[in-house]
Scaffold this active site. Structure first.
Site, PDB file in Angstrom:
ATOM      1  N   GLU A  59     -22.083   1.077  -0.312  1.00  0.00           N
ATOM      2  CA  GLU A  59     -22.570   0.033   0.586  1.00  0.00           C
ATOM      3  C   GLU A  59     -23.192   0.610   1.850  1.00  0.00           C
ATOM      4  O   GLU A  59     -22.763   1.648   2.338  1.00  0.00           O
ATOM      5  CB  GLU A  59     -21.389  -0.831   1.048  1.00  0.00           C
ATOM      6  N   CYS A  94      -7.503  -1.524   4.092  1.00  0.00           N
ATOM      7  CA  CYS A  94      -8.908  -1.243   3.834  1.00  0.00           C
ATOM      8  C   CYS A  94      -9.282  -1.381   2.367  1.00  0.00           C
ATOM      9  O   CYS A  94      -8.634  -0.809   1.490  1.00  0.00           O
ATOM     10  CB  CYS A  94      -9.233   0.164   4.325  1.00  0.00           C
ATOM     11  N   CYS A 128     -16.102  -2.974   5.203  1.00  0.00           N
ATOM     12  CA  CYS A 128     -15.034  -2.168   4.646  1.00  0.00           C
ATOM     13  C   CYS A 128     -14.916  -2.206   3.127  1.00  0.00           C
ATOM     14  O   CYS A 128     -13.844  -2.429   2.579  1.00  0.00           O
ATOM     15  CB  CYS A 128     -13.697  -2.572   5.259  1.00  0.00           C
ATOM     16  N   CYS A 139     -12.656   6.178  -1.498  1.00  0.00           N
ATOM     17  CA  CYS A 139     -11.972   6.920  -0.431  1.00  0.00           C
ATOM     18  C   CYS A 139     -10.562   7.232  -0.898  1.00  0.00           C
ATOM     19  O   CYS A 139      -9.959   6.440  -1.620  1.00  0.00           O
ATOM     20  CB  CYS A 139     -11.920   6.053   0.833  1.00  0.00           C
ATOM     21  N   CYS A 146     -24.814   1.215   9.178  1.00  0.00           N
ATOM     22  CA  CYS A 146     -23.477   1.731   8.898  1.00  0.00           C
ATOM     23  C   CYS A 146     -23.529   2.430   7.538  1.00  0.00           C
ATOM     24  O   CYS A 146     -23.782   1.806   6.515  1.00  0.00           O
ATOM     25  CB  CYS A 146     -22.489   0.576   8.897  1.00  0.00           C
ATOM     26  N   CYS A 187      -5.532   3.772   3.388  1.00  0.00           N
ATOM     27  CA  CYS A 187      -5.118   2.850   4.460  1.00  0.00           C
ATOM     28  C   CYS A 187      -4.814   1.464   3.869  1.00  0.00           C
ATOM     29  O   CYS A 187      -5.574   0.950   3.043  1.00  0.00           O
ATOM     30  CB  CYS A 187      -6.202   2.732   5.529  1.00  0.00           C
TER      31      CYS A 187
HETATM   32  N1  SAH Z   1     -12.630   6.744   7.060  1.00  0.00           N
HETATM   33  C1  SAH Z   1     -13.219   6.599   8.356  1.00  0.00           C
HETATM   34  C2  SAH Z   1     -14.519   5.857   8.307  1.00  0.00           C
HETATM   35  C3  SAH Z   1     -14.393   4.382   7.920  1.00  0.00           C
HETATM   36  S1  SAH Z   1     -14.785   3.483   9.323  1.00  0.00           S
HETATM   37  C4  SAH Z   1     -12.218   5.962   9.293  1.00  0.00           C
HETATM   38  O1  SAH Z   1     -11.162   5.603   8.845  1.00  0.00           O
HETATM   39  O2  SAH Z   1     -12.479   5.911  10.479  1.00  0.00           O
HETATM   40  C5  SAH Z   1     -14.293   1.902   8.937  1.00  0.00           C
HETATM   41  C6  SAH Z   1     -13.454   1.317  10.042  1.00  0.00           C
HETATM   42  O3  SAH Z   1     -13.048   0.009   9.654  1.00  0.00           O
HETATM   43  C7  SAH Z   1     -12.201   2.121  10.271  1.00  0.00           C
HETATM   44  O4  SAH Z   1     -11.865   2.096  11.624  1.00  0.00           O
HETATM   45  C8  SAH Z   1     -11.213   1.339   9.454  1.00  0.00           C
HETATM   46  O5  SAH Z   1      -9.913   1.621   9.850  1.00  0.00           O
HETATM   47  C9  SAH Z   1     -11.639  -0.081   9.732  1.00  0.00           C
HETATM   48  N2  SAH Z   1     -11.162  -1.049   8.773  1.00  0.00           N
HETATM   49  C10 SAH Z   1     -10.877  -0.885   7.471  1.00  0.00           C
HETATM   50  N3  SAH Z   1     -10.433  -2.018   6.925  1.00  0.00           N
HETATM   51  C11 SAH Z   1     -10.441  -2.941   7.889  1.00  0.00           C
HETATM   52  C12 SAH Z   1     -10.090  -4.334   7.936  1.00  0.00           C
HETATM   53  N4  SAH Z   1      -9.631  -4.970   6.869  1.00  0.00           N
HETATM   54  N5  SAH Z   1     -10.249  -4.965   9.111  1.00  0.00           N
HETATM   55  C13 SAH Z   1     -10.715  -4.334  10.201  1.00  0.00           C
HETATM   56  N6  SAH Z   1     -11.061  -3.034  10.210  1.00  0.00           N
HETATM   57  C14 SAH Z   1     -10.909  -2.346   9.076  1.00  0.00           C
END
Ligand code: SAH
Length: 347
Positions: free
Chosen positions: A92, A119, A331, A112, A105, A116
């Site tokens: 994406e 995510c 995300c 990944c 973005c 987390c």
């Molecule tokens: N792996 C890297 C790059 C991804 S950035 C990182 O973790 O920073 C994507 C951002 O969106 C990250 O800050 C991630 O934690 C956040 N994110 C992921 N899922 C989310 C959700 N459901 N709601 C809000 N933010 C989210």
């Protein structure tokens, strides 16, 4: 001999390859800039001789993703692309229009492996790393499709940039190049979930980009629950690495914080953030949690209170404006949907 990925090559590498083919070095510049403009074949390089084009075609390939799906928000002009890559994998890219310019973005991996809990990108695990050309193409082809000029890049799409850092650094070199898209490092952000060796390596390079750290909890116990990376790189060491990063580069770090109901939205957690940031100018970006269907975690209702608690103690905190709410624009959600529907998300 296997064909080479020419769009992932730097200008110096292409020029050296030209020399080996008995061509003058300036050919390198011509070929490089054609590639950076997104040509799909060597035949489009009209100022390069036919015989050289044929030799290049035999030795190299040129990537070109196709838009498997595209969704445009009716609310705010955000556009989300699902690109299908050469091997059928899908990634994406999101285009966001802000007053200060158009931001793309970019994803850094197919899937990944960071795990987390909140995510969607990590649900199917990691399939593979993206090559530099595949990151670059996200910018080139988004620009071409939308007709808009991209001025900012955030490496905040699918994947963990620090888990694919060699390719990410090469992508940065390409996208930053004056003969290419020429996007300044100050207009680029790189986000990590907290892979400390990556932060240290980046610090040594002293790039002018903005480092973003996905914090999501200031205490070990909570952070380990929602972010497995914390079990390898504990939040206390993470902050030590951030302090060193700031000392080395002088660049302010941005901390991402998705507000989750009853998990990371207590006053004591705001106070702990303040404590950990002491001695360093940090910026906390509070993100209203995006509801992911597969996850039991829910958005917090205390975002404003949390923000004032930070601000009243001298920490800059902003609440991220949510864009593209009507198009699954966050995300890994679009890829996720495509995977469920059986589209090749590399399943
Ligand atoms: N792996 C890297 C790059 C991804 S950035 C990182 O973790 O920073 C994507 C951002 O969106 C990250 O800050 C991630 O934690 C956040 N994110 C992921 N899922 C989310 C959700 N459901 N709601 C809000 N933010 C989210």
């Amino acid at each position: 001999m296997e064909a080479g990925d020419i769009k992932s090559m730097t200008l110096e590498e292409i020029s050296a390859a030209m020399k080996e083919l008995g061509e003058p070095a300036f050919r390198g510049k011509q070929v490089f800039s054609w590639l950076q403009r997104g040509v799909g074949s060597f035949d489009e390089m009209t100022d390069v001789s036919k015989s050289l084009r044929a030799r290049l075609d035999a030795a190299y390939y040129i990537d070109a993703p196709s838009a498997a799906r595209k969704q445009a928000s009716k609310l705010d002009g955000t556009v989300k692309y699902l690109w299908e890559l050469g091997d059928g994998s899908c990634i994406e890219t999101v285009l966001m229009q802000y007053r200060h310019g158009n931001t793309v973005c970019v994803s850094s991996q197919v899937g990944c492996r960071m795990g987390c809990a909140f995510c969607a990108s990590t649900i199917g695990g990691k399939v593979r790393d993206l090559r530099p050309a595949e990151m670059l193409d996200q910018v080139i082809f988004t620009q071409r499709d939308s007709g808009l000029t991209v001025s900012n890049i955030v490496l905040m799409g699918i994947g963990e940039p620090m888990d694919n850092l060699d390719n990410v650094l090469r992508f940065l070199e390409l996208v930053n190049h004056p003969l290419g898209l020429n996007i300044g490092m100050r207009h680029i952000s790189l986000s990590t979930c907290g892979v400390i060796p990556g932060i240290q390596r980046l610090a040594e390079l002293e790039l002018q980009l903005t480092l973003s750290v996905s914090l999501h909890a200031p205490d070990s116990e909570t952070r380990s629950k929602i972010m497995p990376v914390n079990r390898a790189y504990d939040v206390e060491e993470l902050f030590a690495a951030c302090h060193s990063y700031f000392q080395k580069t002088g660049r302010r770090i941005s901390f991402e914080y998705a507000m989750i109901d009853g998990v990371n939205d207590s006053d004591w957690q705001a106070d702990l953030i303040v404590k950990r940031l002491r001695g360093m100018p940090g910026h906390v970006n509070l993100i209203p949690l995006n509801d992911v269907a597969e996850s039991p975690l829910k958005p917090s209702r205390r975002v404003r209170q949390f923000q004032s608690r930070l601000e009243s103690q001298g920490v800059t905190a902003t609440v991220r404006r949510s864009l593209g709410g009507d198009i699954d624009a966050s995300c890994g959600q679009l890829r996720r949907k495509a995977m469920e529907n059986g589209k090749k998300g590399q399943l």
